[in-house]
Design a protein around this motif. Structure first.
Motif, mmCIF file in Angstrom:
data_model
loop_
_atom_site.group_PDB
_atom_site.id
_atom_site.type_symbol
_atom_site.label_atom_id
_atom_site.label_comp_id
_atom_site.label_asym_id
_atom_site.label_seq_id
_atom_site.Cartn_x
_atom_site.Cartn_y
_atom_site.Cartn_z
ATOM 1 N N CYS A 378 0.835 -1.209 0.000
ATOM 2 C CA CYS A 378 0.000 0.000 0.000
ATOM 3 C C CYS A 378 0.868 1.256 0.000
ATOM 4 C CB CYS A 378 -0.924 0.014 1.225
ATOM 5 S SG CYS A 378 -2.304 -1.139 1.180
ATOM 6 N N LEU A 379 1.891 1.248 0.837
ATOM 7 C CA LEU A 379 2.770 2.413 0.949
ATOM 8 C C LEU A 379 3.595 2.616 -0.316
ATOM 9 C CD1 LEU A 379 4.073 1.883 4.620
ATOM 10 C CD2 LEU A 379 2.140 3.268 3.868
ATOM 11 N N ASN A 381 3.241 1.384 -3.385
ATOM 12 C CA ASN A 381 2.461 1.658 -4.594
ATOM 13 C C ASN A 381 1.957 3.094 -4.627
ATOM 14 O OD1 ASN A 381 2.968 -0.992 -5.236
ATOM 15 N ND2 ASN A 381 0.903 -1.736 -4.787
ATOM 16 N N LYS A 382 1.626 3.636 -3.463
ATOM 17 C CA LYS A 382 1.193 5.035 -3.404
ATOM 18 C C LYS A 382 2.365 5.980 -3.681
ATOM 19 C CE LYS A 382 -2.212 7.931 -2.722
ATOM 20 N NZ LYS A 382 -3.413 7.925 -3.596
ATOM 21 N N GLU A 385 2.764 6.040 -7.304
ATOM 22 C CA GLU A 385 1.657 6.792 -7.900
ATOM 23 C C GLU A 385 1.881 8.299 -7.762
ATOM 24 O OE1 GLU A 385 -2.921 7.800 -6.685
ATOM 25 O OE2 GLU A 385 -2.294 5.709 -6.451
ATOM 26 N N LEU A 386 2.278 8.743 -6.568
ATOM 27 C CA LEU A 386 2.506 10.176 -6.349
ATOM 28 C C LEU A 386 3.679 10.690 -7.173
ATOM 29 C CD1 LEU A 386 1.986 10.362 -2.473
ATOM 30 C CD2 LEU A 386 0.490 11.338 -4.230
ATOM 31 N N GLY A 394 8.320 10.585 -5.607
ATOM 32 C CA GLY A 394 7.204 10.044 -4.858
ATOM 33 C C GLY A 394 7.451 10.034 -3.365
ATOM 34 N N ALA A 398 5.165 11.801 -0.743
ATOM 35 C CA ALA A 398 4.526 10.910 0.222
ATOM 36 C C ALA A 398 4.689 11.432 1.645
ATOM 37 C CB ALA A 398 5.103 9.503 0.095
ATOM 38 N N VAL A 403 1.609 10.008 3.600
ATOM 39 C CA VAL A 403 1.502 8.657 3.042
ATOM 40 C C VAL A 403 2.666 7.803 3.556
ATOM 41 C CG1 VAL A 403 1.691 7.369 0.873
ATOM 42 C CG2 VAL A 403 0.163 9.341 1.037
ATOM 43 N N PRO A 437 -1.931 5.092 3.440
ATOM 44 C CA PRO A 437 -2.929 4.716 2.428
ATOM 45 C C PRO A 437 -3.329 3.239 2.511
ATOM 46 C CG PRO A 437 -0.766 4.743 1.429
ATOM 47 C CD PRO A 437 -0.568 5.188 2.862
ATOM 48 N N THR A 439 -5.805 -0.017 2.997
ATOM 49 C CA THR A 439 -7.157 -0.392 2.595
ATOM 50 C C THR A 439 -8.047 -0.464 3.843
ATOM 51 O OG1 THR A 439 -6.536 -2.712 2.771
ATOM 52 C CG2 THR A 439 -6.348 -1.684 0.593
#
Length: 483
Positions: A378-379, A381-382, A385-386, A394, A398, A403, A437, A439
């Motif tokens: 989760c961390l 991948n975010k 993404e950022l 990122g 983050a 994040v 971030p 789930t």
């Protein structure tokens, strides 16, 4: 320079290098070509990367202390004592606080005062001031692999001098040596500065000299959830790999619950292999380091040995490639060399006793591996993404968004919203997940774990649990139960 996770060109590196080597007069001693030839003369038994590869192949867990004093001969004497009396497999050189802050004049004053006093008045070895020649005296006077350990946001000159001096391993990173150590230094600056260090290591690799790199795994050291430290370690590892580093050790700080600690090392190995392959670094050699408990210690030495022994057992059962060893003087300040050696021998005894024993991978361990991997993904991948695919950009974004968030860190670039606490079995969970971030099912998992503990203790989950857990081990427990 604009921050991005891309290998520096020679023009970019050498333009900055001209400035770096002028920061202190000993920078003029650095000659890269001559340093490569010097490294070629270092025997394999004193080569850090080679020793780690051998340990990983043979299933060994190597021991390494922390240690450093101001003067060259006294530092040599200390390291040889830890090698011979403490039976350390790997040796450190811990750098003093002035050097970590690039305050070389103050470090020189500390050297001069130490000479007058006849004892070290610095809390480490001021390698920049001693220069390449002084560093080589240390390297040539000990018979084990040597690593630089410090805590420096801007370590560029320190890297140049110690690598030219013959050190074959180097610790730190632009996140792990910023967020836990500095208040006002931006991540953009430290990641760039550490890209310089990694590019230098990459250049050595291109000339046939393999130097081990190790991000600082424990971060702030107290109750850091495995997924947070794993995410930072993997990001810093990939940043190093992009600059050409080929031998990387990723670290983790002991949490105290044996199932979680074993699962954390297993998850770190699996995740690192996965992310390094997926992002174009399949040829990196990856090993692991387990840091014994980094939080508060009991002042009573007998009780402190119990904490050290528990860390030794966890490292051995997790099959970490090496373990960073604590001392029975941990609660009292800088340890004596005798206390340092005692911690090493205690750890070595436990490792030797457990070497042939396998920790069973039960459903509980598998479940813990799964939750750590799910959180870490989760961390990471975010972060990607950022950063629109760039983990350097990122990472900065983050931390700005929370994040990525390290508990109890001094940096103003860290949001400090997450609050860790132990569950009813002593594993580190999150009382408050902040802006991580995760789930919904992961957030529910943490809330349920806190509720289970609250029910067992007859109190509502609260910030008091966080406080109680911070001090628990120094008070003789793992979980901070109400008295």
């Amino acid at each position: 320079m604009e921050l991005r996770n891309k290998r520096w060109s020679e023009q970019e590196f050498y333009a900055m290098r001209e400035e770096v080597l002028q920061q202190w007069p000993t920078g003029r001693e650095v000659d890269f070509g001559e340093a490569v030839k010097y490294h070629e003369s270092i025997p394999a038994k004193r080569h850090f990367a080679k020793r780690l590869v051998k340990a990983k192949k043979n299933g060994e867990t190597l021991t390494q202390p922390r240690a450093g004093v101001a003067l060259i001969q006294e530092h040599i004497n200390l390291l040889n004592f830890l090698s011979q009396e403490g039976e350390a497999d790997l040796l450190p050189t811990t750098i003093d606080s002035y050097t970590r802050q690039n305050q070389y004049k103050e470090a020189q004053n500390g050297i001069d005062e130490s000479r007058r006093a006849g004892r070290s008045l610095l809390n480490g070895f001021p390698a920049v001031n001693h220069g390449v020649e002084g560093v080589r005296k240390v390297v040539e006077s000990v018979n084990a692999p040597l690593q630089v350990r410090h805590g420096t946001p801007d370590a560029r000159l320190l890297t140049e001098i110690t690598l030219a001096g013959g050190f074959t391993a180097y610790e730190g990173g632009g996140i792990s040596y910023n967020i836990p150590y500095a208040k006002n230094v931006s991540l953009e600056k430290t990641i760039l500065d550490w890209q310089y260090c990694d590019r230098l290591v990459g250049l050595y690799a291109e000339h046939g000299v393999e130097i081990n790199r190790e991000p600082f795994g424990p971060l702030t050291g107290t109750l850091v959830p495995p997924s947070v430290s794993h995410a930072v370690a993997i990001i810093e590892g990939m940043l190093a790999a992009e600059q050409g580093v080929k031998n990387i050790t990723l670290g983790y700080g002991q949490c105290g619950n044996l199932i979680q600690d074993v699962a954390a090392i297993k998850a770190l190995e699996q995740l690192a292999d996965e992310y390094f392959r997926e992002n174009g670094y399949p040829d990196c050699v990856l090993t692991t380091v387990f840091h014994q408990w980094m939080g508060g210690f009991p002042q009573d030495e007998a009780k402190a040995f119990a904490v050290i022994s528990w860390g030794a057992a966890a490292a051995a059962l997790a099959k970490a490639t090496k373990v960073i060893v604590k001392t029975p003087h941990e609660a009292l300040g800088i340890p004596t060399k005798e206390a340092n050696a005692q911690g090493l021998k205690t750890t070595k005894q436990l490792i030797n006793m457990l070497r042939d024993q396998m920790f069973p991978i039960t459903k509980d361990v598998e479940d813990e591996i799964a939750i750590i991997k799910a959180e870490t993904r989760c961390l990471l991948n975010k972060v990607f993404e950022l950063g629109q695919g760039d983990c350097a950009i990122g990472a900065v974004r983050a931390f700005q968004a929370g994040v990525l968030d390290v508990p109890f860190a001094p940096s103003k670039y860290n949001l400090n919203k997450i609050l860790p606490a132990r569950d009813n079995q002593g594993a580190v969970r999150l009382f408050d997940t902040g802006n991580l971030p995760f789930t919904p099912d992961i957030i529910d998992f943490h809330q349920q774990k806190m509720a289970e503990r609250g029910k067992a203790e007859g109190r509502n989950p609260s910030f008091q649990m966080v406080i109680d857990d911070i001090y628990a081990i120094s008070h003789g427990r793992l979980v901070g139960r109400p008295r």
